[in-house]
Write a protein that holds these residues in place. Structure first.
Motif, short mmCIF file in Angstrom:
data_model
loop_
_atom_site.label_atom_id
_atom_site.label_comp_id
_atom_site.label_asym_id
_atom_site.label_seq_id
_atom_site.Cartn_x
_atom_site.Cartn_y
_atom_site.Cartn_z
N SER A 1 0.93 -1.20 -0.09
CA SER A 1 -0.06 -0.17 -0.13
C SER A 1 0.92 1.21 0.27
N ASN A 2 0.20 2.02 -0.65
CA ASN A 2 1.27 3.58 -0.79
C ASN A 2 0.16 4.66 -0.61
N ILE A 3 0.44 5.48 0.47
CA ILE A 3 -0.65 6.49 1.01
C ILE A 3 0.34 7.64 1.12
N ASN A 4 -0.10 8.72 0.59
CA ASN A 4 0.69 10.04 0.77
C ASN A 4 -0.10 11.05 1.86
N GLN B 1 -3.94 12.21 1.33
CA GLN B 1 -4.03 13.35 0.34
C GLN B 1 -4.20 12.60 -1.06
N GLN B 2 -5.32 13.15 -1.45
CA GLN B 2 -5.62 12.64 -3.24
C GLN B 2 -5.52 11.17 -3.25
N SER B 3 -4.93 10.58 -4.28
CA SER B 3 -4.84 9.22 -4.72
C SER B 3 -4.01 8.35 -3.88
N PHE B 4 -4.34 7.02 -3.78
CA PHE B 4 -3.58 6.13 -3.06
C PHE B 4 -3.67 4.62 -3.64
N GLN B 5 -2.85 3.74 -3.54
CA GLN B 5 -2.93 2.51 -4.19
C GLN B 5 -2.69 1.49 -2.80
N MET B 6 -3.50 0.33 -3.31
CA MET B 6 -3.33 -0.89 -2.70
C MET B 6 -3.43 -2.34 -3.16
N GLU B 7 -2.56 -3.09 -3.09
CA GLU B 7 -2.59 -4.48 -3.69
C GLU B 7 -2.42 -5.56 -3.03
N ASN B 8 -3.03 -6.55 -3.10
CA ASN B 8 -2.71 -7.85 -2.53
C ASN B 8 -2.46 -8.83 -3.71
N LYS B 9 -2.37 -10.35 -3.38
CA LYS B 9 -2.20 -11.28 -4.29
C LYS B 9 -3.35 -11.39 -5.27
N ALA B 10 -4.71 -10.94 -4.52
CA ALA B 10 -5.69 -11.06 -5.49
C ALA B 10 -6.35 -9.87 -6.21
N GLY C 1 -7.58 4.39 -5.54
CA GLY C 1 -8.65 5.20 -4.93
C GLY C 1 -8.12 6.70 -4.59
N ARG C 2 -9.04 7.67 -4.43
CA ARG C 2 -8.84 8.92 -4.08
C ARG C 2 -9.52 9.46 -2.75
N THR C 3 -8.91 10.50 -2.17
CA THR C 3 -9.59 11.24 -0.91
C THR C 3 -9.60 12.89 -1.37
N THR D 1 -13.62 -10.09 0.19
CA THR D 1 -12.59 -9.99 -0.97
C THR D 1 -12.52 -8.22 -1.72
N GLY D 2 -11.80 -8.30 -2.55
CA GLY D 2 -11.97 -7.09 -3.04
C GLY D 2 -11.46 -5.83 -2.39
N ILE D 3 -12.16 -4.77 -2.61
CA ILE D 3 -11.83 -3.41 -1.93
C ILE D 3 -12.11 -3.76 -0.32
N GLY D 4 -13.15 -4.40 0.11
CA GLY D 4 -13.30 -4.72 1.45
C GLY D 4 -12.18 -5.35 2.12
N ALA D 5 -11.61 -6.33 1.80
CA ALA D 5 -10.41 -7.15 2.23
C ALA D 5 -9.40 -6.20 2.17
N LEU D 6 -9.09 -5.47 1.21
CA LEU D 6 -7.75 -4.52 1.33
C LEU D 6 -7.91 -3.54 2.23
N ILE D 7 -9.04 -2.87 2.33
CA ILE D 7 -9.23 -2.10 3.55
C ILE D 7 -8.89 -2.69 4.90
N ARG D 8 -9.33 -3.65 5.27
CA ARG D 8 -9.12 -4.39 6.59
C ARG D 8 -7.92 -4.44 6.71
N GLU D 9 -7.32 -5.34 5.45
CA GLU D 9 -5.90 -5.72 5.73
C GLU D 9 -4.91 -4.59 6.19
N ASN D 10 -4.98 -3.42 5.16
CA ASN D 10 -4.35 -2.37 5.31
C ASN D 10 -4.50 -1.80 6.76
N ALA D 11 -5.40 -1.62 7.27
CA ALA D 11 -5.87 -0.80 8.47
C ALA D 11 -5.19 -1.75 9.64
N GLY D 12 -5.12 -3.09 9.50
CA GLY D 12 -4.46 -3.86 10.60
C GLY D 12 -3.00 -3.73 10.74
#
Length: 648
Positions: free
Chosen positions: A155-158, A165-174, A179-181, A262-273
């Motif tokens: 994950s990359n967040i500025n 700020q603005q756009s960010f990226q997250m990815e896992n194996k799946a 997204g942006r803020t 899965t998908g976005i929901g899983a990435l959000i939880r994983e990154n927050a953890g």
């Protein structure tokens, strides 16, 4: 604040005490150090202020074990950065590794080199006064022969002063997500993800200034749209993390809930953890708020004080009931005798039914209550999502043999419970019903315990009681010199109450009576522990609240900025009525009301923080002549509006 007895060796502590006269001089420590579950070698700089350790300067904690790596596997870590007056500041890096070495090694110059394989987890970025500032990256890589073979998560967040700020990226194996803020951290516009193996399978979350309007996903050539929060109404801003996903789970149609796993929901939880793990380590040392910081707005259905009371009682009853259920279901002796004892089998099956039909759903509510999101879901909708076939009845019917013969259980006071309406009171009633039922079942099964089992239970219980009492005495004795004298009689009474209760326990001769009394006593001393903590920290809590209720005001005569007290009737009631009430109440506390006093102190301190920002004119008028501490506590708990009367 952190104290050296928690972290440093006794030898270093003695050296430290000898340096107290030089409290403000910067010192350096090099040696063994514990940080939560991590134990390694640390190097850091610090200054001392009275008994407090203030981290100030570079910090590094690391652990590697070459012998373990060569023989089997090594779990390594490295945390490095810097503090400024106890606040994490500057570049920080967190590394967690699990490696094993290859059997072959090479000689390079005068060094043997081995290749390693495993996983490397790393978070890195810059903190400014405890909050992320600038780019932060978190990644987990699979390492093979000392090279990155695969990225499991990234994950990359500025950030700017803690806000993404603005756009960010997250990815896992799946899945990969972009997204942006907005500049205030609110999720905005279209978030899009795609599956790594099936690029045509996409998922889009459509936000409008923090409000998730819809979820659109494509799968196997078909496109589906799920409306989410269509009608704004009253909104509340919450972190876009696991708690937000839980609100979504109850909000969207049941057939689509699995997509949140899965998908976005899983990435959000994983990154927050992962951010939570780093933030926990920083807060074990000093001050920080390292979080993804992405925010969302969800519907808000305010709960009044009565509803809050039902939920608080639900939590207490649920936790007692869950403890009894786990104790019975995991009891090895009961699991044996149920094979030949029909009544034991019947009680065991009733316990299983209560655990699955009552406690499991209530456990989800309890989790939401702790997350603070029960007020973001209509109660009727919440209950419908937990009990899809309807709220269970007060009659629990189970099969007791291979012929499907049934027996029905009801607690003795079943008529006093009411589950009919989908309200917060029903949640409390369900928890109380479970607690009452399981208490009766446990009592009826007590004679099935063998003497050996009772003896083992007593031995374990007595060890716990001695340990709890010793630690309580040590805590109180250690605080004696640092507290104002008016607090000492209450702490002395708490210590005497624990000692007298232990003596009463020791005088009992019957094993069953000792077991019952001892379990109650264990809970009591546990409560006395927490109450003593509240009393010991009350002077500092009072100082914090006094500082909170001050405003900086320009004094033209002195040509300087001075601190002026505000909301004096509230602070006067707190200092002159409630603090003395808490101290005097503690001087005559008993096991039966210790929890109540503990809760009163906690609630009042929390409300004092909330009331600082609220519109309290009406409350201050009511407090003008009120001297009854209990009535003051009730007044402080009444709802107040924010100063600008706006919703987030």
């Amino acid at each position: 604040m952190n104290y050296f007895p928690k972290r440093l060796s006794p030898i270093f502590l003695l050296l430290f005490l000898g340096c107290i006269l030089y409290a403000q001089e910067k010192e350096q420590y090099l040696g063994p150090f514990n940080l939560g579950d991590y134990e390694g070698q640390a190097t850091f700089e610090y200054i001392t202020n009275e008994q407090d350790t203030i981290y100030h300067g570079p910090f590094e904690l690391t652990s590697t074990n070459l012998g373990a790596l060569l023989n089997e596997a090594d779990t390594s870590f490295n945390f490095s950065g810097a503090f400024e007056q106890n606040k994490a500041n500057g570049p920080w890096q967190f590394q967690f590794g699990k490696f094993k070495s290859n059997s072959e090694s090479t000689l390079v110059g005068y060094e043997y080199r081995v290749l390693i394989s495993g996983t490397q987890e790393q978070g890195s970025g810059t903190l400014q006064s405890g909050v992320p500032d600038g780019p932060w990256e978190y990644r987990i890589d699979v390492i093979k022969d000392s090279e990155i073979e695969q990225t499991l998560f990234k994950s990359n967040i500025n950030f700017k002063k803690g806000t993404p700020q603005q756009s960010f990226q997250m990815e896992n194996k799946a899945t990969a997500l972009v997204g942006r803020t907005l500049r205030n951290g609110l999720a905005h516009d279209e978030w899009e993800s795609y599956e790594s193996l099936e690029i045509e399978n996409t998922e889009r979350w459509i936000f409008e200034e923090g409000v998730l309007k819809s979820i659109i996903f494509s799968s196997e050539g078909n496109t589906y749209e799920i409306p989410v929060f269509e009608n704004k109404g009253v909104l509340k801003t919450i972190p876009l993390d696991a708690s937000f996903i839980e609100v979504l789970r109850v909000t969207i149609p049941e057939e689509h809930v699995k997509r949140l796993q899965t998908g976005i929901g899983a990435l959000i939880r994983e990154n927050a953890g992962y951010y939570k793990k780093m933030n926990h380590l920083l807060n074990e040392l000093g001050e920080a708020n390292l979080a993804p910081g992405i925010l969302a707005k969800v519907p808000h259905y305010p709960l009044d004080s009565v509803q809050q009371g039902y939920l608080a009682q639900m939590q207490k009853d649920y936790e007692v009931a869950k403890e009894i259920a786990d104790e019975l279901l995991k009891n090895s002796h009961l699991n044996i005798i149920k094979r030949s004892d029909a009544d034991a089998l019947y009680k065991f099956k009733v316990t299983e039914r209560i655990n699955s039909q009552y406690l499991k759903p209530l456990g989800k509510v309890n989790k939401m209550y702790k997350q603070g999101i029960v007020g973001n879901i209509p109660t009727e909708q919440l209950l419908a999502s937990l009990w899809k076939e309807g709220i269970p009845t007060k009659e629990i019917t189970v099969s007791v043999d291979s012929l499907n013969t049934t027996r029905t259980f009801e607690p003795t006071n079943a008529s006093t419970f009411n589950f009919k309406e989908p309200t917060t009171e029903t949640l409390q009633q369900l928890a109380a019903f479970s607690k009452q039922s399981l208490t009766e079942i446990k009592s009826s099964l007590s004679d099935r315990l063998t003497n050996e089992a009772r003896l083992q239970a007593l031995n374990g219980l007595e060890e716990d009681l001695i340990q709890l009492n010793d630690s309580l005495v040590s805590k109180i004795d250690a605080s004696r010199d640092s507290l104002p004298k008016k607090y000492l009689p209450s702490l002395k009474h708490i210590k005497k109450l624990a000692d007298d209760s232990l003596a009463e326990y020791a005088a009992l001769g019957n094993a069953e009576e000792k077991l019952a009394f001892g379990n109650d006593l264990k809970a009591c001393i546990g409560t006395l522990h927490i109450l003593s903590d509240k009393l010991i920290t009350l002077p500092s809590a009072r100082e914090d609240i006094e500082r909170l209720y001050q405003d900086a005001v320009w004094n033209p005569f002195m040509a300087t900025v001075m601190e002026e007290d505000v909301k004096k009737r509230i602070t006067s009631a707190y200092k002159n009525e409630l603090i003395p009430f808490f101290i005097k109440s503690a001087e005559k506390i008993q096991c039966t009301n210790a929890e109540e006093l503990m809760s009163q102190i906690e609630v009042v301190n929390h409300r004092m923080e909330i009331l600082r920002a609220g519109n309290t004119k009406k409350l201050e008028r009511k407090l003008k002549r009120e001297k009854d501490p209990l009535k003051i506590i009730q007044l402080l708990q009444q709802e107040v509006t924010s100063k600008d009367s706006t919703h987030e």
